[in-house]
Enzyme design. Structure first.
Site, PDB file in Angstrom:
ATOM      1  N   ASP A   1       4.589  54.950  33.842  1.00  0.00           N
ATOM      2  CA  ASP A   1       4.166  54.206  32.661  1.00  0.00           C
ATOM      3  C   ASP A   1       5.221  54.309  31.568  1.00  0.00           C
ATOM      4  OD1 ASP A   1       1.969  52.877  30.998  1.00  0.00           O
ATOM      5  OD2 ASP A   1       2.435  54.655  29.815  1.00  0.00           O
TER       6      ASP A   1
ATOM      7  N   ASP B   1      -4.172  46.180  30.671  1.00  0.00           N
ATOM      8  CA  ASP B   1      -3.482  45.563  29.538  1.00  0.00           C
ATOM      9  C   ASP B   1      -3.782  44.069  29.507  1.00  0.00           C
ATOM     10  OD1 ASP B   1      -2.363  47.922  28.583  1.00  0.00           O
ATOM     11  OD2 ASP B   1      -0.581  47.722  29.825  1.00  0.00           O
TER      12      ASP B   1
ATOM     13  N   ARG C   1      -7.140  45.237  23.356  1.00  0.00           N
ATOM     14  CA  ARG C   1      -7.239  45.352  24.805  1.00  0.00           C
ATOM     15  C   ARG C   1      -8.637  45.773  25.273  1.00  0.00           C
ATOM     16  NH1 ARG C   1      -1.956  48.950  25.749  1.00  0.00           N
ATOM     17  NH2 ARG C   1      -2.815  49.845  23.833  1.00  0.00           N
TER      18      ARG C   1
ATOM     19  N   GLU D   1       6.500  50.211  36.182  1.00  0.00           N
ATOM     20  CA  GLU D   1       5.766  49.252  35.361  1.00  0.00           C
ATOM     21  C   GLU D   1       6.661  48.780  34.224  1.00  0.00           C
ATOM     22  OE1 GLU D   1       2.750  48.733  31.794  1.00  0.00           O
ATOM     23  OE2 GLU D   1       4.154  50.371  32.103  1.00  0.00           O
TER      24      GLU D   1
END
Length: 498
Positions: free
Chosen positions: A200, A298, A408, A240
């Site tokens: 991440d 997300d 989100r 990611e």
């Protein structure tokens, strides 16, 4: 990684109660005979389950990355799940919580702390000072500078790197303490049966004076080194990155897996503009070692199909800028304006390159179109992942958004057990589960993929494995469609979208 559809979920938001048994409850939901989702998935990506899951960024700001939040369960529970399904977990590479024991010790003792080298300060990157031009060169996915002025408890003053929020302190990943911290996470994961990790925010992990501090050659080097360390422990690595589509192709050549983040907006574009042209251009060049997604925790990425911000003329996007702008507006219209309340500057949202909306609502709750979108996802080379809200064809959670004012959260609903059972009875969810089972079990998907010829409005995808085959055809202009596949006796069978 098995070539089967995976689930993406928070442990506590899919039938959880935060009573210490949520991991065991999720394991039962996904594997116990008679459970609504038993045997549906080949793997599961557990979104942050570390202490604590309810910090400043829903677990992406861990206080202790090597401890399971006791409200969810224990490492023994994680290991029990890994014995039934492939499990992916996050390594939050770039930062940790300002409430972590390491940072609190640093705040108390300053440079005398044993953890002083763990946290990145401005002067560590700019020892001779930073000019305005230096700071403006740093790539920002969010408004403002990636820095926080802090007075430590010991009285020392520091300017800390905080790429995301002031509660998420960036790690000096090249410092021996930073390397030891990240290595400890990998060893803990390996010891508990986790065989896949998602890096991440790794694109921001390396900082260099005078550069963008995002996906630089040095970042690639760091990713390669970290992936090598993970592989030595039997762990595959997913990177990611939301970035210009050519960057994803470059990254894919150097790691085990990348996300196909271009797919969600391109599928929406195909339905909105009634053309397959842009989607087919991407299919022709996209990396095959991709996890295909339509939705995640997300928002729906826009940057992934746009032009490169460094030189828009030289590096155009997969769709023209005017169509990209229009696509965002169409998502807002399809969601009845709900996504607008959670996107951009609204609702304290900081990710300006994403539209916050459930994918089902982004498609105007059109069940047939939604299932066709999933079929396209499942037909592309790679391993598909389905987000838990998308699995249940979930709607925008406006009540949660109103409570938290976090954009989100519109797509991070909390489902209780009764709601899961009820939602699994909806026809669109039942058909989606049937589609997942078809993707997991049919031998054609272990063979060769081809993009068949067709006009600009037509998408023809085919898999062939000996005598086994599966074919998907969608005409975005007429909405004519068919998914056919070989039966056990070789006869053609058709999947019913409605």
């Amino acid at each position: 990684m098995k070539n089967q559809v995976q689930l993406i979920t928070y442990v506590d938001r899919l039938g959880g109660q935060r009573d210490g048994a949520d991991l065991a409850r999720l394991t039962a939901l996904l594997s116990e005979p008679g459970a609504p989702l038993a045997g549906v998935f080949g793997g599961v990506h557990l979104l942050p389950f570390f202490h604590a899951i309810d910090g400043a960024d829903a677990g992406f700001d861990p206080i202790d990355h090597t401890r399971v939040d006791p409200r969810l369960g224990s490492w023994a529970d994680v290991k029990a799940l890994t014995e039934r399904l492939d499990v992916m977990a996050d390594v939050i590479v770039n930062h940790m919580s300002s409430e972590s024991p390491q940072f609190l010790d640093y705040s108390e003792k300053g440079e005398a702390s044993a953890h002083a080298g763990l946290f990145l300060t401005l002067d560590a990157v700019f020892p001779n000072g930073a000019t305005e031009r230096d700071l403006l060169t740093v790539y920002r996915p969010r408004p403002g500078l990636p820095l926080t002025y802090a007075t430590l408890r010991c009285g020392e003053r520091r300017i800390l790197w905080t790429t995301f929020t002031a509660a998420q302190i960036d790690i000096a990943v090249r410092h021996p303490q930073g390397r030891a911290y990240l290595s400890g996470i990998l060893r803990t994961f390996a010891a508990n049966g986790i065989r896949m990790v998602r890096l991440d925010a790794v694109g921001y992990a390396i900082k260099k004076a005078g550069e963008s501090c995002f996906m630089m050659p040095e970042t690639f080097d760091f990713i390669g080194e970290f992936a090598q360390e993970a592989r030595a422990l039997g762990i595959e690595v997913l990177v990611e990155i939301h970035a210009y589509h050519q960057r994803q192709i470059e990254i894919a050549a150097r790691v085990d897996w990348v996300y196909d983040f271009a797919l969600p907006p391109l599928v929406l574009h195909a339905f909105a503009f009634r053309t397959a042209a842009a989607l087919k251009r991407w299919i022709a060049i996209r990396p095959a070692n991709a996890l295909t997604v339509l939705d995640t925790h997300d928002g729906i990425g826009i940057i992934d199909i746009g032009a490169d911000a460094t030189d828009r003329a030289a590096y155009p996007g997969l769709v023209p800028p005017e169509e990209l702008d229009a696509l965002v507006e169409r998502i807002h219209e399809a969601s009845g304006g709900e996504s607008r309340k959670a996107t951009g500057a609204a609702a304290s949202n900081l990710d300006l390159y994403q539209v916050n909306c459930s994918f089902f609502d982004a498609m105007g709750r059109d069940e047939t179109a939604y299932l066709l979108a999933r079929a396209i996802q499942f037909f592309l080379p790679g391993v598909p992942q389905v987000y838990y809200v998308g699995l249940l064809a979930g709607h925008n959670d406006m009540a949660l958004l109103a409570r938290t004012q976090v954009g989100r959260d519109i797509n991070r609903h909390f489902y209780d057990a009764d709601e899961i059972a009820r939602e699994c009875q909806r026809p669109v969810v039942r058909r989606l589960i049937e589609l997942i089972r078809l993707r997991n079990r049919h031998p054609a998907f272990g063979g060769d993929f081809s993009l068949q010829p067709g006009g600009d409005t037509e998408l023809h995808l085919r898999w062939q494995n000996g005598s086994a085959w599966a074919a998907l055809r969608v005409d975005f202009a007429s909405r004519d469609h068919a998914l056919e596949y070989s039966g056990e006796a070789g006869e053609a069978q058709r999947f019913a979208f409605s």
